[in-house]
Scaffold this motif. Sequence first.
Motif, PDB file in Angstrom:
ATOM      1  N   VAL A 397      38.952  36.693  33.701  1.00  0.00           N
ATOM      2  CA  VAL A 397      38.411  37.506  35.259  1.00  0.00           C
ATOM      3  C   VAL A 397      38.992  36.288  35.928  1.00  0.00           C
ATOM      4  O   VAL A 397      40.119  35.800  35.577  1.00  0.00           O
ATOM      5  N   GLU A 398      38.958  36.673  37.673  1.00  0.00           N
ATOM      6  CA  GLU A 398      39.555  35.717  38.475  1.00  0.00           C
ATOM      7  C   GLU A 398      38.780  35.084  39.413  1.00  0.00           C
ATOM      8  O   GLU A 398      37.457  35.664  39.534  1.00  0.00           O
ATOM      9  N   SER A 399      39.219  33.766  38.920  1.00  0.00           N
ATOM     10  CA  SER A 399      38.902  33.048  39.965  1.00  0.00           C
ATOM     11  C   SER A 399      38.731  32.794  41.444  1.00  0.00           C
ATOM     12  O   SER A 399      38.877  34.347  41.500  1.00  0.00           O
ATOM     13  N   PRO A 400      37.442  31.939  41.743  1.00  0.00           N
ATOM     14  CA  PRO A 400      37.352  32.505  43.632  1.00  0.00           C
ATOM     15  C   PRO A 400      38.850  32.572  44.409  1.00  0.00           C
ATOM     16  O   PRO A 400      38.638  32.926  45.361  1.00  0.00           O
ATOM     17  N   ASP A 401      40.132  31.823  43.737  1.00  0.00           N
ATOM     18  CA  ASP A 401      41.016  31.623  44.733  1.00  0.00           C
ATOM     19  C   ASP A 401      41.654  32.439  43.976  1.00  0.00           C
ATOM     20  O   ASP A 401      43.620  32.342  44.421  1.00  0.00           O
ATOM     21  N   GLY A 402      41.500  33.528  43.492  1.00  0.00           N
ATOM     22  CA  GLY A 402      42.627  34.174  43.175  1.00  0.00           C
ATOM     23  C   GLY A 402      43.055  33.997  41.651  1.00  0.00           C
ATOM     24  O   GLY A 402      43.458  35.130  41.562  1.00  0.00           O
ATOM     25  N   THR A 403      43.071  32.842  41.120  1.00  0.00           N
ATOM     26  CA  THR A 403      43.589  33.012  39.579  1.00  0.00           C
ATOM     27  C   THR A 403      42.979  33.246  38.598  1.00  0.00           C
ATOM     28  O   THR A 403      41.966  33.263  38.330  1.00  0.00           O
ATOM     29  N   VAL A 404      43.771  33.704  37.631  1.00  0.00           N
ATOM     30  CA  VAL A 404      43.168  35.287  36.628  1.00  0.00           C
ATOM     31  C   VAL A 404      43.559  34.283  35.356  1.00  0.00           C
ATOM     32  O   VAL A 404      44.529  33.376  35.087  1.00  0.00           O
TER      33      VAL A 404
END
Length: 654
Positions: A397-404
């Motif tokens: 899943v990708e978090s809002p800041d782009g971290t996977v």
Amino acid sequence: MSTPPSPAEPAPDRDGDPDRAHAAAQEAAPVGAATADASTDGPMRGATPGNPTGEPTGGATGRRAARPRRRTRRRVLLVVLAVVVVVLALAGWLAWRGLQVVDALEQIRPAVVSLQDDLAAGDVEQATTALGPLQEQSARATAATGDPVWRAASHLPWVGAQLGAVTDVVAAVDLLATDVVPVLAEVAGSIDPESLAPVDGTVDLAPLAAAAPQLQQASEAATRAQGLVDAIDTAGLVEPLADAVEEARTSLRGATSTLEVASTAATLVPPMLGAEGARTYLLLVLNPAELRSTGGIVASVALLTADGGSMSLNRQVAAGDLPQFESAVLPLTADEEAVHTRQLGRLMQNVTMTPDFPRTAELAVELWARTGGEPVDGVLATDPVTLSYVLGATGPVESPDGTVLDEQGAVRTLLYDAYERFPESRDADAFFAGAAASVFDAISSGQGDARALVPALVQAASERRVAVWSAHPDEQGLIGGTTVGGAFLSGAADDRAGVFLDDGTGTKLDYFLGTGVEVLSVTCPADGAPATAVLSIDLTSQVPADPSTVPSYMTWNGSEGPPSGALQTNVTVYAPVGGALGEVREVHDGTAVVGAWRGQEAGRDVVVVTSRLDPGGAERYEVDVTLPTDQEGLAVWSTPTLAGPGAVPAASCS
């Protein structure tokens, strides 16, 4: 002198010769026996000098007396022989019946395993096909143990205990075969895990609601089966049978627990997900890098709305942004203040200092209301380990800041990397909340493997990483007695001990804390004294030797100077209700811990010790526990940490 009367006329022989018959009679008569009637006033014919009266001294009369004795002995021998034959016949009959039972049970075991595999794989048709042979073998075993001879022999000393135990095990198996497994097969045919996956953000709740009554019946049948097996006294059983009973107990406990959870879930999930109207919940995401009894401080808070099976997250807030009050928002008992200090209930981060989740929920709801939050229908709590389990089902899943975020790296990303990337606590908390929201969105959208999602949540719940409280009394009545209810001090775990951990530094270094809780031994009751147990608690610091290599936010505790990297943990141990805590020892020197605080809470003995570990250090504590009367085993609830689950299986006395 009178003349003696003439002797009586002898009866003629078959040839009509009276003389021949008389001679034969004389020859046949034994010596000294009278051969004719005596006169009324003369000596008896056949008198001798040694027997002047002519009375018989043996002969025919003696033999007539001996014959009844021989007949009596013969009759006794015949009766004994008949009894032996009957006993041997009955023993043979019981042995034959026993072989029938053993054969049936041996065929039932693989049948059950195969059926479970079929149900787990979703192959309902094959499971239904396998159900017939299972029920057939169960009926064979039941018929054998219902035999009149078997039942009569069950009242015999020693043998009766063996047969009675077999009868109860067979009855339990029959309950499973007739009242449990068929229901599971039917429910599996109507509920597929994929059907529970959200479609366009909505879960179809109708099949689950329809299955609730069936699962309730199956759960009750499994509970009855468990009761039959649990009631067997194994003390007088032969070892193979005692082992079989223990194996049946273990299997039934697992099945009963699973069915209880499934039944409760089927009853609660539809209304709680808005089948009967919209619901709003307070979601607490915990951070075990700074431990609290329930699992960790509250890192973030969000509102979860459910309506007709559709779920959404609203108004996410970092817990640190909520105000701190000068005193607890609800009155604390004297015991609560003594054990948990006045920090309990003053700010949202610390509502998890109590090991009782219903109390945590009440405090959280009141704190939320005092900050202007809207009324809620319940409180949910979970931790990053649960998120990692869920990611195993949803996929990355990708978090809002782009971290996977993925299953393997989610915990490190959230509880270590985040503090390296975001030195400011506000930014780190925002990242934490955003990541949790992204995982929730993946679940609600139906991403990934729906079949893997339920086992992931079940695992998290069994490790006590998921907790639920409902503001609706009827629902809370069902939830409160389950593991996810977390009601340690309010009735759900009265027979369990507790070992709970609270950070004492204000840092996030519990990310590096290794933990282990174990029941080392349980000694059976003897001479009227209750059973006793020994608990062990292991704490290990994995903080790097140079703490300055750790992100500074993780080591900062508000003081100036270089970080020490020390871990300080308050270890709170509870006895079961009605039990008592004895000596607490540090294992490295075997001496009692000096300065351990002792008290009471909710009818339980409590002891609190404070552990301090430098980087790389380790400590072990052992605690003596006296169990309540008639309790012969001990299980433990504990704080779920990054290193271990929040439940220790029961150990029985030996």
